[in-house]
Design an enzyme around this catalytic site. Structure first.
Site, mmCIF file in Angstrom:
data_model
loop_
_atom_site.group_PDB
_atom_site.id
_atom_site.type_symbol
_atom_site.label_atom_id
_atom_site.label_comp_id
_atom_site.label_asym_id
_atom_site.label_seq_id
_atom_site.Cartn_x
_atom_site.Cartn_y
_atom_site.Cartn_z
ATOM 1 N N HIS A 53 7.489 -16.192 -62.939
ATOM 2 C CA HIS A 53 8.450 -15.094 -62.821
ATOM 3 C C HIS A 53 9.031 -15.111 -61.413
ATOM 4 O O HIS A 53 8.379 -15.560 -60.464
ATOM 5 C CB HIS A 53 7.760 -13.756 -63.067
ATOM 6 C CG HIS A 53 7.345 -13.545 -64.482
ATOM 7 N ND1 HIS A 53 6.988 -12.304 -64.966
ATOM 8 C CD2 HIS A 53 7.216 -14.398 -65.531
ATOM 9 C CE1 HIS A 53 6.671 -12.403 -66.241
ATOM 10 N NE2 HIS A 53 6.789 -13.667 -66.603
ATOM 11 N N GLU A 55 9.409 -12.803 -59.206
ATOM 12 C CA GLU A 55 8.588 -12.112 -58.205
ATOM 13 C C GLU A 55 7.425 -12.983 -57.737
ATOM 14 O O GLU A 55 7.144 -13.066 -56.539
ATOM 15 C CB GLU A 55 7.993 -10.811 -58.783
ATOM 16 C CG GLU A 55 9.021 -9.829 -59.284
ATOM 17 C CD GLU A 55 9.276 -9.934 -60.778
ATOM 18 O OE1 GLU A 55 9.398 -8.882 -61.422
ATOM 19 O OE2 GLU A 55 9.365 -11.070 -61.300
ATOM 20 N N CYS A 83 6.991 -6.670 -64.497
ATOM 21 C CA CYS A 83 6.045 -6.543 -65.603
ATOM 22 C C CYS A 83 4.669 -6.171 -65.037
ATOM 23 O O CYS A 83 4.462 -6.200 -63.816
ATOM 24 C CB CYS A 83 5.982 -7.858 -66.383
ATOM 25 S SG CYS A 83 5.120 -9.193 -65.510
ATOM 26 N N CYS A 86 3.189 -8.933 -62.718
ATOM 27 C CA CYS A 86 3.869 -9.004 -61.416
ATOM 28 C C CYS A 86 3.526 -7.790 -60.554
ATOM 29 O O CYS A 86 3.320 -7.922 -59.347
ATOM 30 C CB CYS A 86 5.373 -9.135 -61.605
ATOM 31 S SG CYS A 86 5.871 -10.745 -62.257
#
Length: 149
Positions: A53, A55, A83, A86
């Site tokens: 992801h 992040e 999410c 994260c």
């Protein structure tokens, strides 16, 4: 008093680059002392890695740059509400402030769903600011998924 500067344009540029690669258009940048020290867009498909992801990739790059597993004094700017996974890593990295664009009612973990930072086992809670370039971030995501359908 210092003037507030947003880095959401840079995060949005990373999201647009992710979309151009066929990835879900989420972008993130990490700043420290008013300068970008890391940037990333989603790369889950490209890297065949469900943890890639935006992040997470930005946090990894910032930690490598600073040669530290923690990022106190750093801010994370991301186009979509993180999410739960994260959000947990944001806490573990001790990010000082989280700024995000669009809310994620389906998979968010900050203001939606499990609300990781509100959990009693969360060791560090960043300051959270939502809704920055929300319309642009949401439109990019809607357009991406509309083309997929």
């Amino acid at each position: 008093m210092t003037q507030f500067t947003t880095f959401m344009d840079a995060a949005l540029a990373e999201a647009e680059a992710a979309a151009a690669r066929g990835e879900v258009p989420v972008g993130a940048v990490i700043t420290r002392d008013g300068k970008i020290i890391a940037r990333a867009g989603n790369r889950t498909r490209e890297l065949h890695d469900p943890t890639a992801h935006a992040e997470i990739l930005a946090i990894r790059a910032a930690c490598a740059s600073l040669q530290s597993e923690r990022l106190p004094g750093c801010d994370l700017w991301v186009t979509l509400e993180p999410c739960p996974a994260c959000a947990t890593i944001i806490s573990a990295a001790r990010i000082s402030r989280l700024y995000f664009g669009a809310a994620d009612p389906k998979s968010g973990g900050v203001q939606q769903g499990p609300r990781i930072f509100a959990h009693s086992q969360c060791h560090h809670v960043p300051e959270v600011y939502s809704g920055l370039l929300e319309a642009q971030s949401a439109a990019l995501l809607r357009g991406f998924f509309a083309r997929k359908r």
